[in-house]
Scaffold this motif. Structure first.
Motif, PDB file in Angstrom:
ATOM      1  N   SER A  13       4.669  -0.244   0.182  1.00 25.74           N
ATOM      2  CA  SER A  13       3.283  -0.211  -0.276  1.00 25.74           C
ATOM      3  C   SER A  13       2.296   0.082   0.847  1.00 25.74           C
ATOM      4  N   ARG A  14       2.785   0.071   2.086  1.00 27.94           N
ATOM      5  CA  ARG A  14       1.918   0.387   3.228  1.00 27.94           C
ATOM      6  C   ARG A  14       2.796   0.648   4.450  1.00 27.94           C
ATOM      7  N   ARG A  36       6.292  -5.594  -3.603  1.00 26.79           N
ATOM      8  CA  ARG A  36       6.016  -6.696  -4.528  1.00 26.79           C
ATOM      9  C   ARG A  36       5.188  -6.237  -5.727  1.00 26.79           C
ATOM     10  N   ASP A  37       4.343  -5.220  -5.526  1.00 28.20           N
ATOM     11  CA  ASP A  37       3.481  -4.703  -6.587  1.00 28.20           C
ATOM     12  C   ASP A  37       3.807  -3.212  -6.763  1.00 28.20           C
ATOM     13  N   ALA A  38       4.461  -2.867  -7.855  1.00 34.39           N
ATOM     14  CA  ALA A  38       4.887  -1.485  -8.073  1.00 34.39           C
ATOM     15  C   ALA A  38       3.702  -0.529  -8.162  1.00 34.39           C
ATOM     16  N   SER A  39       2.584  -0.981  -8.685  1.00 32.83           N
ATOM     17  CA  SER A  39       1.421  -0.103  -8.803  1.00 32.83           C
ATOM     18  C   SER A  39       0.859   0.253  -7.425  1.00 32.83           C
ATOM     19  N   ALA A  43       0.669   4.041  -5.781  1.00 32.97           N
ATOM     20  CA  ALA A  43      -0.590   4.553  -5.242  1.00 32.97           C
ATOM     21  C   ALA A  43      -0.431   4.981  -3.792  1.00 32.97           C
ATOM     22  N   ALA A  44       0.362   4.235  -3.021  1.00 36.19           N
ATOM     23  CA  ALA A  44       0.540   4.548  -1.598  1.00 36.19           C
ATOM     24  C   ALA A  44       1.377   5.803  -1.399  1.00 36.19           C
ATOM     25  N   LEU A  52      10.774   6.877  -7.998  1.00 35.24           N
ATOM     26  CA  LEU A  52      10.743   5.726  -8.889  1.00 35.24           C
ATOM     27  C   LEU A  52      10.143   4.572  -8.106  1.00 35.24           C
ATOM     28  N   ALA A  53       8.980   4.088  -8.526  1.00 36.27           N
ATOM     29  CA  ALA A  53       8.324   2.950  -7.888  1.00 36.27           C
ATOM     30  C   ALA A  53       8.617   1.696  -8.708  1.00 36.27           C
ATOM     31  N   VAL A  54       9.212   0.704  -8.070  1.00 40.50           N
ATOM     32  CA  VAL A  54       9.579  -0.519  -8.785  1.00 40.50           C
ATOM     33  C   VAL A  54       9.210  -1.737  -7.962  1.00 40.50           C
ATOM     34  N   ALA A  55       9.014  -2.859  -8.659  1.00 37.95           N
ATOM     35  CA  ALA A  55       8.709  -4.112  -7.988  1.00 37.95           C
ATOM     36  C   ALA A  55       9.973  -4.710  -7.402  1.00 37.95           C
TER      37      ALA A  55
END
Length: 280
Positions: A13-14, A36-39, A43-44, A52-55
């Motif tokens: 995420s960063r 921890r946050d898929a959204s 976005a990143a 595939l972005a997943v939590a």
């Protein structure tokens, strides 16, 4: 282009994790980007057909199981695991609370173990795979103000060096990555860096000075994380991973100096050390 592989990257995420995901996608690979946050991950990294972005929380086995299941459902396999997620509990040992030390180990040490334990059965079934774990220069050299962090990274180094023997018969290879100072968000307070909880008067002045200096260093580090990410993809695609990859001129210089110091210590006490066997 190299053979298309499926990458699973933690902590995307960063920072470096975002750059690794982008570099793998740019090289034509499938990427399971996790955080921890898929959204926030999506976005990143940005939209991509192969993403595939997943939590995934590395301290939560249930979330790891779910993320790996989603990865296999989408792409059918996992070829490259990058253990990148981590944080930084800074401070002198006596100022770092027992709870902080345990939290440091849970994320930086047990977290990668948790994820790898879930992924390895897939790689064993495939009889192929790469486990790449981001440690730190602090995993090879102890430094001031990083007692808990260095302990977690030293532990990762020992685990990775031993894991290679376990998995080599199944076509699985490992690589530890030791970055020096890179311009990531590691030193951002409240993001990845947590300052010490306890106040011990003897350490107060040095603690204040170090926090000020490190806060000023953020955003001025010499290493480019995008270049490091591309280097990791290059090494992975080569199919010839080194056991360790020292990332950055600063960490190479530090390790070379440390090796010379260790050699000097061996030489200084060689006779005494060799005298410790039972007499014939």
């Amino acid at each position: 282009m190299a053979q298309q592989h499926t990458w699973l990257v933690t902590g995307t995420s960063r920072g470096l994790g975002t750059d690794i995901a982008k570099a793998a996608l740019a090289a034509g690979h499938h990427v399971v980007a996790t955080g921890r946050d898929a959204s926030r991950v999506a976005a990143a990294v940005g939209e991509h057909d192969n993403l595939l972005a997943v939590a995934l929380d590395v301290t939560d086995p249930a979330s790891i199981d779910a993320a790996v299941e989603s990865a296999v459902e989408r792409f059918g396999r996992i070829d490259v695991l990058v253990n990148n997620a981590g944080n930084f509990y800074a401070g002198y040992f006596e100022n770092t609370s027992p709870a902080q030390v345990r939290a440091q180990m849970e994320t930086n040490f047990f977290g990668p173990l948790n994820v790898t334990r879930t992924v390895l059965p897939l790689m064993r079934e495939q009889r192929s795979g790469q486990v790449i774990t981001v440690t730190s220069a602090a995993g090879l050299m102890g430094q001031e103000f990083v007692a808990a962090y260095a302990a977690s990274k030293f532990a990762l180094e020992g685990w990775m060096e031993s894991l290679r023997f376990d998995v080599a018969p199944f076509g699985i290879v490992t690589m530890a990555v030791e970055p020096g100072f890179f311009r990531t968000e590691l030193l951002v307070e409240g993001s990845s860096t947590i300052w010490p909880e306890l106040d011990v008067a003897d350490y107060a002045e040095r603690t204040a000075e170090t926090i000020t200096a490190w806060s000023a260093m953020n955003g001025q580090q010499g290493g480019d994380p995008a270049k490091l990410a591309r280097a990791l993809v290059t090494l992975s695609d080569s199919g010839d991973l080194p056991l360790r990859f020292l990332a950055g001129a600063d960490v190479m210089a530090g390790v070379e100096q440390n090796l010379a110091t260790i050699q000097g210590q061996v030489d200084a006490h060689r006779e005494l050390s060799a005298s410790l066997a039972f007499d014939a």
